[in-house]
Enzyme design. Sequence first.
Site, short mmCIF file in Angstrom:
data_model
loop_
_atom_site.label_atom_id
_atom_site.label_comp_id
_atom_site.label_asym_id
_atom_site.label_seq_id
_atom_site.Cartn_x
_atom_site.Cartn_y
_atom_site.Cartn_z
N ASP A 1 7.94 2.75 -2.60
CA ASP A 1 8.11 3.50 -1.25
C ASP A 1 9.40 3.67 -0.92
O ASP A 1 9.88 4.92 -0.80
CB ASP A 1 7.26 3.57 -0.13
CG ASP A 1 6.79 2.53 0.52
OD1 ASP A 1 7.80 1.39 -0.42
OD2 ASP A 1 6.02 2.23 1.22
N ASP B 1 14.42 -0.97 1.23
CA ASP B 1 15.57 -1.76 2.54
C ASP B 1 16.33 -2.64 1.98
O ASP B 1 17.48 -2.58 1.87
CB ASP B 1 14.23 -1.90 3.34
CG ASP B 1 14.63 -2.11 4.73
OD1 ASP B 1 16.28 -1.73 4.99
OD2 ASP B 1 14.36 -1.86 5.87
N LYS C 1 0.76 -1.10 -0.19
CA LYS C 1 -0.39 -0.05 0.11
C LYS C 1 0.92 0.98 -0.23
O LYS C 1 0.37 2.47 -0.29
CB LYS C 1 -0.47 -0.05 1.76
CG LYS C 1 -2.23 -1.09 1.30
CD LYS C 1 -2.70 -0.82 2.56
CE LYS C 1 -3.35 -2.39 2.90
NZ LYS C 1 -3.87 -2.53 3.83
#
Length: 180
Positions: free
Chosen positions: A100, A103, A43
């Site tokens: 987004d 990592d 999301k």
Amino acid sequence: MLEKDIEKILVTNEEIVAISKRLGKQITEDYRDKNPVIIGLLKGCLPFMAELIKHIDIYCQIELMGVQSYHGGTESSGNVKITKDLDVSIENRHVLIAEDIVDTGKTINVVKNLLKYRGALSVEVVTLLDKPSGRTEDFTPKYIGTTIPKEFVVGFGLDYDEFYRNLPYIGVLKPEVYNN
């Protein structure tokens, strides 16, 4: 209300807009006449993808894919789960994954390999945030908004336990919030 849980702002909304303009211009140049499919990973991608595509001036399609690897914690579990698959075929298409944050590299490598397996002509990644200090797998996104240190960040789509996505900036979450 949410601001009380933020230790510091790492990337302001104004900086996010400037990053999106820069990346959008580069993507426009690189994908001219390629009609890419831009796939957002749900999301967290939604705010960044919405800002980014405003600055891409080419024919492109937008798709969403649900992928989970955090499962409510502060670190990737390494167990990647597809919760919503694509609605279109990406065979013989150029694909750009909008993320987004990159990592550990685990999730993005799994998704990239899956899309290549499904016949994409090319698969690249555009990310608002890159956190190379968190890598457990070798991966470098082609388009990087900004590099951040190894801190737990929320806002502008990024969450902790599904909260904080609606902050208009990227902030470092106070450790006492998630260490309880």
